[in-house]
Write an enzyme that holds these catalytic residues in place. Structure first.
Site, PDB file in Angstrom:
ATOM      1  N   LYS A  46       1.306   5.579  12.882  1.00  0.00           N
ATOM      2  CA  LYS A  46       1.366   4.169  13.268  1.00  0.00           C
ATOM      3  C   LYS A  46       1.284   4.006  14.789  1.00  0.00           C
ATOM      4  O   LYS A  46       1.419   4.982  15.534  1.00  0.00           O
ATOM      5  CB  LYS A  46       2.640   3.534  12.693  1.00  0.00           C
ATOM      6  CG  LYS A  46       2.715   3.621  11.153  1.00  0.00           C
ATOM      7  CD  LYS A  46       1.828   2.621  10.447  1.00  0.00           C
ATOM      8  CE  LYS A  46       1.444   2.985   9.036  1.00  0.00           C
ATOM      9  NZ  LYS A  46       2.463   2.862   8.019  1.00  0.00           N
TER      10      LYS A  46
HETATM   11  C1  LIG Z   1       2.880   2.877   6.546  1.00  0.00           C
HETATM   12  C2  LIG Z   1       3.142   1.651   5.755  1.00  0.00           C
HETATM   13  C3  LIG Z   1       4.380   1.390   5.161  1.00  0.00           C
HETATM   14  C4  LIG Z   1       5.456   2.441   5.049  1.00  0.00           C
HETATM   15  O1  LIG Z   1       5.940   2.920   6.223  1.00  0.00           O
HETATM   16  P1  LIG Z   1       6.961   4.143   6.215  1.00  0.00           P
HETATM   17  O2  LIG Z   1       7.592   4.068   7.566  1.00  0.00           O
HETATM   18  O3  LIG Z   1       6.149   5.395   6.021  1.00  0.00           O
HETATM   19  O4  LIG Z   1       7.937   3.934   5.117  1.00  0.00           O
HETATM   20  C5  LIG Z   1       4.610   0.164   4.569  1.00  0.00           C
HETATM   21  N1  LIG Z   1       3.646  -0.770   4.527  1.00  0.00           N
HETATM   22  C6  LIG Z   1       2.417  -0.549   5.042  1.00  0.00           C
HETATM   23  C7  LIG Z   1       1.404  -1.638   4.975  1.00  0.00           C
HETATM   24  C8  LIG Z   1       2.119   0.676   5.653  1.00  0.00           C
HETATM   25  O5  LIG Z   1       0.891   0.916   6.118  1.00  0.00           O
END
Ligand SMILES: *Cc1c(COP(=O)(O)O)cnc(C)c1O
Length: 372
Positions: free
Chosen positions: A180
């Site tokens: 991210k």
């Molecule tokens: C990556 C992601 C998540 C989950 O994030 P984590 O921190 O890995 O739990 C939730 N929603 C979306 C749209 C994502 O891309």
């Protein structure tokens, strides 16, 4: 080889982790509080509670608003497992509404038709880095007295109609997962202006143990604690928070580079037809993803692979997964726009460490495919 994603981990991130390891305090503690305070300033939200993931953030936000068995939560099928799964985990029913082809975000016009007497909340999913249409979504939520919980895993730092992500919904969930735009390795946070909700999330993230319990390990603390609710083990750690503080420091530099890369792609691909991502004029786009729409998607991915370029597909719509079919009776055909996008979507590499040469190499490979 150009990988699909790479984090921006530099000397300061490494030093911050080493300092934390040497400090003797590894789990949630002073670094987490510092990171939370910086996230408040960055997002403009009054309260921020860090947790172990965006998945945990979504789960605890739903629980903090007492959403559970018998309730319905409206969300987008065009998302990662977390969004639907956490609604399901509370006992509530995920009610999907179709997305817009232009933004991959839920179309507010579809929300009203999906509202029933059981509807408690809406979870908009900000796709790729730009916020959903919160102006329209909040208007509907106000009219029907619904909670809005934003899945802002892609959109930290963005604005919609001049308001920053973190202040656009009742609660906003962030992801600090490795790929991210702001990473702590693993991690997440909830931003909210509601102090009671923030307090409840702080309680639930650590077993429901009264909120200052971790202080019992400080010199001035005591060994005593109380379990006030049956909570989860969803805390983050100071090791992760130390990385987060460094990542926030370099966020605008990293964003600037993502923006440059997106601009290079957009200028090169606009000649290739209507394959480009659209950013609405009242949104900023943080460019977590650069999604293009390609006829013959699977062949295109093979072509990029043969040039040693990593790509990905975001997302397989939730209603097409077996669990959602056999549990809720969703079927192929239910959400035509989501399916249309899924059949064509390819996410290209976009991250601050990409050099101009790598970006040009990706552009050449894409352009070559269109000439074949
Ligand atoms: C990556 C992601 C998540 C989950 O994030 P984590 O921190 O890995 O739990 C939730 N929603 C979306 C749209 C994502 O891309």
């Amino acid at each position: 080889m150009i990988p699909f994603a790479l984090p921006t981990i530099e000397d300061d991130d490494v030093a911050a982790v080493v300092d934390t390891l040497k400090s003797g305090w590894l789990t949630m503690g002073p670094k987490t509080i510092e990171f939370e305070n910086q996230l408040k300033l960055f997002t403009g939200a009054k309260h921020v509670a860090c947790v172990g993931s965006c998945t945990a953030a979504l789960h605890l936000s739903l629980l903090a608003y007492d959403i559970g068995i018998g309730d319905e939560v409206i969300t987008s099928p065009y998302t990662f497992a977390s969004t639907g799964n956490m609604i399901d985990q509370t006992g509530a029913r995920p009610v999907f509404v179709d997305v817009e082809k232009s933004t991959f975000c839920m179309n507010p016009k579809n929300i009203e038709k999906a509202i029933t007497s059981k509807t408690k909340a809406i979870i908009p999913v900000d796709f790729g880095g730009q916020p959903c249409n919160y102006t329209a979504i909040n208007k509907i939520a106000d009219e029907y007295d619904l909670i809005v919980i934003a899945d802002a895993a892609h959109s930290i730092g963005a604005n919609h109609d001049g308001k920053s992500v973190g202040t656009l919904a009742d609660a906003t969930c962030f992801s600090f997962y490795a790929t991210k735009t702001l990473t702590t390795g693993e991690g997440g946070a909830v931003a909210t202006d509601d102090e009671d909700i923030a307090d409840r999330i702080r309680l639930l993230r650590l077993h429901g143990i009264s909120k200052d319990a971790w202080r019992r390990y400080e010199g001035v603390g005591t060994w005593y604690y109380q379990i006030e609710e049956c909570g989860w083990k969803y805390n983050t750690t100071d090791i992760n928070a130390a990385i987060g503080i460094c990542q926030l420091n370099k966020f605008s530099r990293c964003y600037h580079r993502r923006f440059e890369i997106a601009d290079m792609y957009t200028r090169a691909f606009c000649k290739l037809g209507d394959i480009l991502p659209h950013t609405l004029c009242n949104n900023t786009n943080m460019w977590h993803l650069y999604p293009i729409l390609v006829e013959g998607r699977d062949e295109f991915i093979k072509h990029m692979g043969s040039r040693a370029i990593g790509t990905s597909v975001h997302f397989i719509p939730l209603h097409l997964h077996p669990y959602y079919e056999y549990t809720y009776g969703y079927r192929k055909g239910d959400f035509p726009n989501a399916e249309w996008l899924f059949e064509r979507e390819v996410s290209l590499p976009i991250y601050p460490r990409m050099t101009d040469e790598s970006v040009q190499y990706v552009i050449d490979a894409v352009t070559e495919w269109y000439r074949i």
